[in-house]
Enzyme design. Structure first.
Site, PDB file in Angstrom:
ATOM      1  N   ARG A 106       0.853  -1.194   0.000  1.00 30.25           N
ATOM      2  CA  ARG A 106       0.000   0.000   0.000  1.00 30.25           C
ATOM      3  C   ARG A 106       0.888   1.244   0.000  1.00 30.25           C
ATOM      4  O   ARG A 106       1.676   1.446   0.931  1.00 30.25           O
ATOM      5  CB  ARG A 106      -0.897   0.015   1.233  1.00 30.25           C
ATOM      6  CG  ARG A 106      -1.849   1.191   1.346  1.00 30.25           C
ATOM      7  CD  ARG A 106      -2.624   1.144   2.664  1.00 30.25           C
ATOM      8  NE  ARG A 106      -3.316  -0.135   2.826  1.00 30.25           N
ATOM      9  CZ  ARG A 106      -3.818  -0.564   3.990  1.00 30.25           C
ATOM     10  NH1 ARG A 106      -3.671   0.162   5.091  1.00 30.25           N
ATOM     11  NH2 ARG A 106      -4.434  -1.724   4.040  1.00 30.25           N
ATOM     12  N   HIS A 151       1.605  -2.263   5.636  1.00 32.44           N
ATOM     13  CA  HIS A 151       1.431  -2.570   4.215  1.00 32.44           C
ATOM     14  C   HIS A 151       2.444  -1.824   3.352  1.00 32.44           C
ATOM     15  O   HIS A 151       2.856  -2.332   2.303  1.00 32.44           O
ATOM     16  CB  HIS A 151       0.017  -2.183   3.773  1.00 32.44           C
ATOM     17  CG  HIS A 151      -1.044  -3.145   4.189  1.00 32.44           C
ATOM     18  ND1 HIS A 151      -1.358  -4.271   3.462  1.00 32.44           N
ATOM     19  CD2 HIS A 151      -1.874  -3.143   5.258  1.00 32.44           C
ATOM     20  CE1 HIS A 151      -2.342  -4.920   4.054  1.00 32.44           C
ATOM     21  NE2 HIS A 151      -2.679  -4.261   5.161  1.00 32.44           N
ATOM     22  N   ASP A 158      -3.675  -8.411   3.277  1.00 33.26           N
ATOM     23  CA  ASP A 158      -5.026  -8.652   3.771  1.00 33.26           C
ATOM     24  C   ASP A 158      -5.648  -9.733   2.896  1.00 33.26           C
ATOM     25  O   ASP A 158      -5.683  -9.594   1.664  1.00 33.26           O
ATOM     26  CB  ASP A 158      -5.881  -7.382   3.691  1.00 33.26           C
ATOM     27  CG  ASP A 158      -5.399  -6.281   4.613  1.00 33.26           C
ATOM     28  OD1 ASP A 158      -4.668  -6.576   5.573  1.00 33.26           O
ATOM     29  OD2 ASP A 158      -5.770  -5.111   4.375  1.00 33.26           O
ATOM     30  N   GLU A 240      -7.495  -7.615  13.497  1.00 25.20           N
ATOM     31  CA  GLU A 240      -8.038  -7.795  12.156  1.00 25.20           C
ATOM     32  C   GLU A 240      -7.796  -9.233  11.700  1.00 25.20           C
ATOM     33  O   GLU A 240      -6.649  -9.616  11.424  1.00 25.20           O
ATOM     34  CB  GLU A 240      -7.381  -6.816  11.170  1.00 25.20           C
ATOM     35  CG  GLU A 240      -7.635  -5.356  11.506  1.00 25.20           C
ATOM     36  CD  GLU A 240      -6.908  -4.392  10.568  1.00 25.20           C
ATOM     37  OE1 GLU A 240      -7.138  -3.167  10.712  1.00 25.20           O
ATOM     38  OE2 GLU A 240      -6.128  -4.842   9.707  1.00 25.20           O
ATOM     39  N   HIS A 243      -5.532  -9.648   8.417  1.00 22.77           N
ATOM     40  CA  HIS A 243      -4.261  -8.921   8.298  1.00 22.77           C
ATOM     41  C   HIS A 243      -3.097  -9.786   8.775  1.00 22.77           C
ATOM     42  O   HIS A 243      -3.053 -10.204   9.937  1.00 22.77           O
ATOM     43  CB  HIS A 243      -4.371  -7.644   9.146  1.00 22.77           C
ATOM     44  CG  HIS A 243      -3.163  -6.767   9.152  1.00 22.77           C
ATOM     45  ND1 HIS A 243      -3.175  -5.484   8.655  1.00 22.77           N
ATOM     46  CD2 HIS A 243      -1.908  -6.963   9.619  1.00 22.77           C
ATOM     47  CE1 HIS A 243      -1.987  -4.924   8.816  1.00 22.77           C
ATOM     48  NE2 HIS A 243      -1.199  -5.814   9.394  1.00 22.77           N
TER      49      HIS A 243
END
Length: 269
Positions: A106, A151, A158, A240, A243
């Site tokens: 990301r 990320h 994810d 999460e 994740h």
């Protein structure tokens, strides 16, 4: 277990047809930006059978629009993380499952956009699905949104599990009625993954991997994913269920900002 010998070939064909990478052209005059280091690869070049549903390259995410830096719906990772996912996929295919990734590397510019969005109290367009029980002003203080993300270091992903053969999924239609991400699986946005108790990016305590309110098949699915990836070096973020970070990280202290696109990768890999 039925039909697992033909699953890789069938899945590769389905993935090519349904999840082919298509270019999202940058705005006129936009510059290509920095290139990725040699250690980064596209996941598809390492394992084309892993399904990809790259949410931030679409409007179906908590912002309600394509996110800065996602020029293609493409999973990019450090090579060791991609190879570890390949090994996990080999194990899962033998049991009739496939991995499906929602987000991989990301860019920092995307993280910056998340922070700007979280500080804008007027933009609540996707609240009904992604954070129906959390006041938007709490998203940063409560840790749902952060100024830095693992990320951006390239070894975090994810993902979820899909039972094979993978059912087709329909695209999100901007403006459609939103359903809470923790609603029963047959009520929330259709996803061909197994039931994990919530949808992806559900800003709610029910997304905590070991939340005691999640039981039965949903809990078993979370633990199956966690155990499979944990055996290969991935560490789950407890808040999460989707994740995971591959360890040791190739770049434990560097946050990159090259765009998500084939052109960002060095050479044809």
């Amino acid at each position: 277990m039925t039909g697992t010998r033909t699953a890789p070939r069938a899945l590769a064909t389905a993935a090519a047809a349904l999840f082919a990478v298509t270019a999202v052209p940058p705005a006129a005059g936009a510059q290509e930006g920095p290139k990725a280091p040699e250690e980064f690869v596209s996941l598809r070049s390492v394992d084309p059978t892993i399904l990809q549903d790259m949410r931030y390259a679409t409007a179906h995410n908590f912002l309600g629009e394509r996110v800065d830096g996602y020029r293609q719906p493409l999973c990019v990772l450090t090579r060791p993380a991609a190879r570890a996912l390949h090994r996990a996929q080999e194990r899962l295919l033998r049991r009739g499952y496939s991995l499906k990734v929602y987000d991989c590397y990301r860019p920092q510019r995307a993280v910056d956009q998340f922070v700007r969005w979280a500080r804008d109290p007027d933009d609540q367009s996707m609240k009904a699905e992604f954070y129906p029980r959390v006041d938007k002003s709490r998203l940063i203080p409560d840790g749902y949104i952060a100024e830095k993300s693992g990320h951006s270091r390239g070894s975090t992903v994810d993902l979820t599990l899909v039972r094979l053969p993978a059912a087709p999924t329909r695209p999100y239609r901007p403006g459609e009625r939103l359903v809470p991400c923790f609603a029963p699986q047959d009520k929330r946005f259709p996803d061909n993954s197994v039931d994990m108790g919530t949808g992806y990016d559900c800003f709610d305590a029910l997304s905590h991997t070991d939340d005691p309110r999640i039981g039965g098949v949903q809990r078993a699915n979370r633990q199956f994913l966690k155990r499979t990836l944990g055996d290969l070096g991935f560490v789950n973020l407890p808040e999460e269920w989707w994740h995971f970070t591959f360890t040791p990280e190739t770049f434990p202290d560097t946050y990159f900002d090259f765009p998500v696109s084939e052109r960002s990768l060095s050479g044809a890999r």
